[in-house]
Design a protein around this motif. Sequence first.
Motif, PDB file in Angstrom:
ATOM      1  N   VAL A   1       3.375  -1.072 -12.181  1.00  0.00           N
ATOM      2  CA  VAL A   1       4.090  -2.213 -11.614  1.00  0.00           C
ATOM      3  C   VAL A   1       3.608  -2.504 -10.199  1.00  0.00           C
ATOM      4  O   VAL A   1       3.451  -3.670  -9.810  1.00  0.00           O
ATOM      5  N   GLN A   2       3.363  -1.448  -9.420  1.00  0.00           N
ATOM      6  CA  GLN A   2       2.982  -1.620  -8.013  1.00  0.00           C
ATOM      7  C   GLN A   2       1.515  -1.997  -7.841  1.00  0.00           C
ATOM      8  O   GLN A   2       1.161  -2.725  -6.903  1.00  0.00           O
ATOM      9  N   TYR A   3       0.671  -1.488  -8.709  1.00  0.00           N
ATOM     10  CA  TYR A   3      -0.771  -1.673  -8.533  1.00  0.00           C
ATOM     11  C   TYR A   3      -1.398  -2.206  -9.821  1.00  0.00           C
ATOM     12  O   TYR A   3      -0.850  -2.062 -10.911  1.00  0.00           O
ATOM     13  N   ASN A   4      -2.590  -2.812  -9.629  1.00  0.00           N
ATOM     14  CA  ASN A   4      -3.425  -3.168 -10.768  1.00  0.00           C
ATOM     15  C   ASN A   4      -4.852  -2.721 -10.475  1.00  0.00           C
ATOM     16  O   ASN A   4      -5.145  -2.222  -9.380  1.00  0.00           O
ATOM     17  N   GLU A   5      -5.729  -2.907 -11.420  1.00  0.00           N
ATOM     18  CA  GLU A   5      -7.082  -2.362 -11.279  1.00  0.00           C
ATOM     19  C   GLU A   5      -7.902  -3.052 -10.198  1.00  0.00           C
ATOM     20  O   GLU A   5      -8.958  -2.549  -9.799  1.00  0.00           O
TER      21      GLU A   5
ATOM     22  N   ARG B   1     -10.996   1.508  -4.185  1.00  0.00           N
ATOM     23  CA  ARG B   1     -10.147   1.006  -5.266  1.00  0.00           C
ATOM     24  C   ARG B   1      -8.983   1.971  -5.504  1.00  0.00           C
ATOM     25  O   ARG B   1      -9.161   3.187  -5.526  1.00  0.00           O
ATOM     26  N   VAL B   2      -7.797   1.384  -5.704  1.00  0.00           N
ATOM     27  CA  VAL B   2      -6.612   2.209  -5.956  1.00  0.00           C
ATOM     28  C   VAL B   2      -6.770   3.010  -7.233  1.00  0.00           C
ATOM     29  O   VAL B   2      -6.363   4.172  -7.317  1.00  0.00           O
ATOM     30  N   VAL B   3      -7.390   2.412  -8.225  1.00  0.00           N
ATOM     31  CA  VAL B   3      -7.510   3.063  -9.517  1.00  0.00           C
ATOM     32  C   VAL B   3      -8.381   4.306  -9.455  1.00  0.00           C
ATOM     33  O   VAL B   3      -8.322   5.168 -10.347  1.00  0.00           O
TER      34      VAL B   3
END
Length: 658
Positions: free
Chosen positions: A600-604, A617-619
């Motif tokens: 919900v908070q992050y996407n790729e 990148r967060v992922v």
Amino acid sequence: MPFHNLVLKPENSSSDSVEGLPNMSNPNNMSEPHNTAVLAYPAKQSFLQLTIYPITLKFEEVVYKVKLEEKGLCCGGTLSSTEKMILNGVTGTVCPGEILAMLGPSGSGKTTLLTALGGRLSGKLSGKITYNGLPFSGSIKRRTGFVAQYDVLYPHLTVTETLLFTALLRLPNSLTRDEKVEHVERVITELGLSRCRNSMIGGPLFRGISGGEKKRVSIGQEMLINPSLLLLDEPTSGLDSTTAQRIISTVKRLASGGKTVITTIHQPSSRLYHMFDKIVLLSEGCPIYYGPASTALEYFSSIGFSTSITVNPADLLLDLANGIGPDSKHVSEQGDNTEQEQKSVKEALISAYDKNISTKLKTELCSLDVNNYLYTKDASTRRDSKSEQWSTSWWHQFKVLFLRGLRERRYEAFNKLRIFQVISVAILGGLLWWRTPTSHIEDRIAMLFFFSVFWGFYPLYNAVFTFPQERTMLIKERSSGMYHLSSYFLAKTVGDLPLELALPTAFTIIIYWMGGLKPDPTTFILSLLVVLYNVLVSQSLGLAIGAILMDVKQATTLASVTTLVFLIAGGYYIQQIPPFIVWLKYLSYSYYCYKLLLGVQYNEDDYYECSKGVICRVVDFPAVKSVGLNHMWVDVSIMALMLVGYRLVAYLALHRVR
């Protein structure tokens, strides 16, 4: 008419008539014996004294044994087992208008016999028990009131609420709501509960009504159905002599209306003793006297056990049941008889019973037999399923139980301590994660994991107590045939929803915005929904554990081990779990909640500043990469299976409660 608008109006004594009584005519179209004709009473007679289906109860040669496993190992390495005789050939009869009192020392089998006569004894029971010449059935069950020794009542309900909810559940749909309210009012007036009608029952943590008033409330719950057969287990236990006198006087007044009353009593005063019509005296499961209470001393004097002093008859009978003869020198000098003397006294009493009472009693019962239905089978299967009918509909039961649950838990769910506990943790967490920058991804992810852990474990521990704490209440009400188990279970779980979801909602609102998570309304709502979803799954597991074990200590121990495993395997502390035990991760609902909150908070396509001037990148962050941000609907579906599966297990486990 909603419950809070109901007002119980006092009834004039002249209005106590048969009109409005539940229809106690034969619901199963079974043939009525000749002695079950409708009784007619004067119009001014008390409501509680009206009995329209009198029952004559007979029991012959009732034998009950239980198997005891011995600690020692016998040949073949298996535990040896022996049988213990609890009841050994007890015989008697009780007619409408009579009170039969069962006397005997502790462990003599009084409660076991009473439970057997009420059709509630599980295990192998042999003998002949008939009600108007017929075996125990659903129709007899609905005409039977059973008052247990210990008062099982909801502590936060008032006297009026307790009786009204019982009336709404037990009285048939043929009566209107107003008529049921009138019944409650009459019972309150008849039992002298008017002064405490608006007082809470009370419990171990707060003071409520007195012990005598609680006992009268318990009797009142059974009197609402105007039972033909009333069974009471130690109704005077723990009460002073004056209160005990009032209770037995009430019971005597009920019996005078044609009700058949059987009670166990440990050591009644002489005033109480002379209120009984018949006595059954038990010694280690064996009867040593049956007959009128007024002739008991005369009988024992005739067989050589007379006393030269004036004593309470009940004291003499209990001494004899313990093997202590009257005017014994050993009693006065040493305080007790020797074991051999006690054994010889008991043997003499049993022999005298067989010679003087047993044969004569059997002859009398045979002459009164209407139906020679002799059975020896498992007591738990002694039910006529075809005749089992419910007084109210499933939907009516659900509504009443739902409302009762809200009333009972209104103080427990929103008590100040619980609110302070949740709000203080939310504020403290918000201060620790105050406006966490997006570059501090470790802290932000830790906050999301804290969401999943706190609201994965807190509801579980609350739910674990639900069914173990209500075990005695569930047994009592289901034994009386008050409702379907499914209506109780759904009312309990649905009724908990608004109470269980309010606090996590307040918690999420506080810590989400204080912690500086993504300031987007859609993201916030989705995060809140995930947290609430996690609460429901956690609560489901807690209900299942509590229902399976039905013991608070064992349930909390198992819950502690389970939550510890789910915490470690939740995907935050250990990213690379060894392949042979990686399956634990997929059993943890905390893992799925944590993954959904990340999704919900992050996407790729999201980035963060992993070091000064460097964008990552967060992922690719290890704690995110280990769980991934895809297949969210699969995680939602798995949690749905857990929610339904755990609750189904809890429901099936409750079927074992007897």
